[in-house]
Design an enzyme around this catalytic site. Structure first.
Site, PDB file in Angstrom:
ATOM      1  N   ASP A  68     -26.525 -29.960   2.257  1.00  0.00           N
ATOM      2  CA  ASP A  68     -25.195 -30.576   2.930  1.00  0.00           C
ATOM      3  C   ASP A  68     -24.355 -29.775   3.741  1.00  0.00           C
ATOM      4  O   ASP A  68     -24.046 -28.564   3.228  1.00  0.00           O
ATOM      5  CB  ASP A  68     -24.617 -31.264   1.794  1.00  0.00           C
ATOM      6  CG  ASP A  68     -23.725 -32.553   2.189  1.00  0.00           C
ATOM      7  OD1 ASP A  68     -23.909 -33.143   3.553  1.00  0.00           O
ATOM      8  OD2 ASP A  68     -22.992 -32.856   1.295  1.00  0.00           O
TER       9      ASP A  68
ATOM     10  N   LEU B 153     -46.793 -21.665  -1.762  1.00  0.00           N
ATOM     11  CA  LEU B 153     -45.497 -22.705  -2.203  1.00  0.00           C
ATOM     12  C   LEU B 153     -45.656 -23.962  -1.685  1.00  0.00           C
ATOM     13  O   LEU B 153     -46.356 -24.236  -0.636  1.00  0.00           O
ATOM     14  CB  LEU B 153     -43.994 -21.957  -1.223  1.00  0.00           C
ATOM     15  CG  LEU B 153     -42.918 -23.128  -1.107  1.00  0.00           C
ATOM     16  CD1 LEU B 153     -42.185 -22.915  -2.511  1.00  0.00           C
ATOM     17  CD2 LEU B 153     -42.230 -22.566   0.061  1.00  0.00           C
TER      18      LEU B 153
ATOM     19  N   HIS C 286     -27.241 -29.846  12.747  1.00  0.00           N
ATOM     20  CA  HIS C 286     -28.421 -30.281  12.271  1.00  0.00           C
ATOM     21  C   HIS C 286     -29.441 -29.124  12.934  1.00  0.00           C
ATOM     22  O   HIS C 286     -30.113 -28.797  12.108  1.00  0.00           O
ATOM     23  CB  HIS C 286     -28.728 -31.494  12.509  1.00  0.00           C
ATOM     24  CG  HIS C 286     -27.766 -32.554  11.830  1.00  0.00           C
ATOM     25  ND1 HIS C 286     -27.620 -32.347  10.679  1.00  0.00           N
ATOM     26  CD2 HIS C 286     -27.439 -33.651  12.469  1.00  0.00           C
ATOM     27  CE1 HIS C 286     -26.893 -33.608  10.182  1.00  0.00           C
ATOM     28  NE2 HIS C 286     -26.698 -34.432  11.321  1.00  0.00           N
TER      29      HIS C 286
HETATM   30  C1  IPE Z   1     -27.139 -36.026   0.927  1.00  0.00           C
HETATM   31  O1  IPE Z   1     -26.010 -35.591   1.812  1.00  0.00           O
HETATM   32  C2  IPE Z   1     -28.551 -36.273   1.892  1.00  0.00           C
HETATM   33  C3  IPE Z   1     -29.021 -35.069   2.507  1.00  0.00           C
HETATM   34  C4  IPE Z   1     -28.435 -33.850   2.304  1.00  0.00           C
HETATM   35  C5  IPE Z   1     -30.288 -35.315   3.143  1.00  0.00           C
HETATM   36  P1  IPE Z   1     -25.099 -36.965   2.498  1.00  0.00           P
HETATM   37  O2  IPE Z   1     -24.244 -36.166   3.130  1.00  0.00           O
HETATM   38  O3  IPE Z   1     -25.859 -38.059   2.986  1.00  0.00           O
HETATM   39  O4  IPE Z   1     -24.570 -37.172   0.966  1.00  0.00           O
HETATM   40  P2  IPE Z   1     -23.001 -38.026   0.620  1.00  0.00           P
HETATM   41  O5  IPE Z   1     -22.901 -39.114   1.736  1.00  0.00           O
HETATM   42  O6  IPE Z   1     -21.972 -36.870   1.072  1.00  0.00           O
HETATM   43  O7  IPE Z   1     -22.897 -38.289  -0.637  1.00  0.00           O
HETATM   44  C1  IPE Z   2     -26.562 -32.673   5.653  1.00  0.00           C
HETATM   45  O1  IPE Z   2     -25.576 -32.697   6.551  1.00  0.00           O
HETATM   46  C2  IPE Z   2     -27.570 -33.118   6.523  1.00  0.00           C
HETATM   47  C3  IPE Z   2     -27.993 -34.595   6.469  1.00  0.00           C
HETATM   48  C4  IPE Z   2     -27.414 -35.630   5.537  1.00  0.00           C
HETATM   49  C5  IPE Z   2     -29.183 -35.026   7.226  1.00  0.00           C
HETATM   50  P1  IPE Z   2     -24.500 -33.505   7.037  1.00  0.00           P
HETATM   51  O2  IPE Z   2     -24.669 -34.246   8.182  1.00  0.00           O
HETATM   52  O3  IPE Z   2     -24.135 -34.703   5.802  1.00  0.00           O
HETATM   53  O4  IPE Z   2     -23.131 -32.743   7.030  1.00  0.00           O
HETATM   54  P2  IPE Z   2     -21.653 -33.271   6.619  1.00  0.00           P
HETATM   55  O5  IPE Z   2     -21.660 -33.455   5.275  1.00  0.00           O
HETATM   56  O6  IPE Z   2     -21.312 -34.476   7.496  1.00  0.00           O
HETATM   57  O7  IPE Z   2     -20.750 -32.166   6.875  1.00  0.00           O
HETATM   58 MG    MG Z   3     -22.929 -34.786   4.141  1.00  0.00          MG
END
Ligand code: IPE
Ligand code: IPE
Ligand code: MG
Length: 259
Positions: A21, A132, A38
């Site tokens: 995240d 793995l 990303h």
């Molecule tokens: C969780 O991250 C999903 C992934 C890392 C793919 P999110 O950014 O979607 O989670 P929330 O919305 O903060 O809970």
């Molecule tokens: C996690 O990073 C990746 C996915 C959920 C695909 P985020 O896109 O949720 O990044 P933040 O949480 O907005 O910083």
């Molecule tokens: Mg996120």
């Protein structure tokens, strides 16, 4: 074996799960579009996969796209799908060479035909890998997965192939998306959020949780080692007492069931 020597007795976590995240915030901090975060996040993925393979981790599951992430703006979802395709294409040969086996959990039927095809090809081409196992959670939600397992069992019950009275935790786990996956030993979440966001609900029953403020694109191998070091200090009791477990940290654990 010397019982009180932690460096000698620590066991590498067999199944490491990561909620990757913070990509969006990493980009925003730099005045860049979210997709740049990303893209940088994929670099962290590549490094962490290599490191876990080298360290002898058996299963690495990465939360790459949640069932809830379908609600993001269309252009972000499309960009994430493109990144996934690029990742599979660029890592395919390396995975085969490094004997990495790819598996996917989640409802991939929601993805386009071409993405589904690329996933199926990569899973097939790496299926001989005995190093793995890399589990990508795509279009994944823990509740969805549990409901799919229930649906699969109900189908078998109505076919007469499964006796409802015989259903136990092992039977249930055998109907999850990837039945060969053991329980998660260590779950890491980056970016300072302290929640599961619907990741591996069944498999996380006794997982050791590790949270770090580091954003996923900044997650380095030092950060991975830090998470492992924390894990080695944990005492996994599985409901038992210290006296029952003896003197070692994270060692001589009671036999875990497969899930
Ligand atoms: C969780 O991250 C999903 C992934 C890392 C793919 P999110 O950014 O979607 O989670 P929330 O919305 O903060 O809970
Ligand atoms: C996690 O990073 C990746 C996915 C959920 C695909 P985020 O896109 O949720 O990044 P933040 O949480 O907005 O910083
Ligand atoms: Mg996120």
């Amino acid at each position: 074996m010397q019982k009180n020597f932690h460096t000698e007795t620590k066991q590498i976590p067999g199944h490491v799960a990561i909620i990757m995240d913070g990509n969006g915030r990493w980009a925003r901090n730099r005045g860049l579009p979210r997709i740049a975060g990303h893209r940088q996040g994929v670099e962290s993925v590549t490094q962490v996969v290599d490191a876990c393979a080298r360290k002898g981790v058996r299963f690495l599951s990465l939360f790459a796209f949640s069932s809830e992430n379908w609600g993001r703006p269309r252009h972000e979802v499309d960009a994430l799908m493109t990144l996934l395709l690029e990742y599979l294409a660029s890592q395919r040969q390396k995975m085969i060479d490094n004997r990495i086996r790819l598996q996917v959990i989640g409802d991939v039927s929601r993805m386009t035909e071409s993405v589904q095809q690329a996933i199926a090809d990569a899973v097939r081409e790496t299926s001989e890998g005995d190093g793995l196992t890399l589990v990508l959670a795509l279009s994944y939600g823990g509740r969805d997965e549990i409901l799919r397992a229930v649906g699969r069992m109900l189908d078998q019950v109505s076919d007469g192939a499964l006796d409802p009275a015989s259903i136990d935790a092992e039977t249930f786990a055998a109907h999850l998306d990837f039945p060969g996956m053991p329980a998660a030993d260590l779950m890491i979440r980056t970016s300072g959020e302290m929640r599961l966001s619907n990741f591996l609900l069944w498999q996380a029953a006794y997982t050791e949780l590790y949270f770090t403020d580091v954003l996923w694109p900044d997650f380095s191998l030092e950060e991975l080692d830090r998470a492992f070091d924390h894990y080695y200090q944990r005492r996994r009791r599985f409901g038992l007492t210290d006296e029952q477990l003896g003197s070692d940290l994270n060692d001589d654990q009671p036999q875990e069931t497969d899930h």
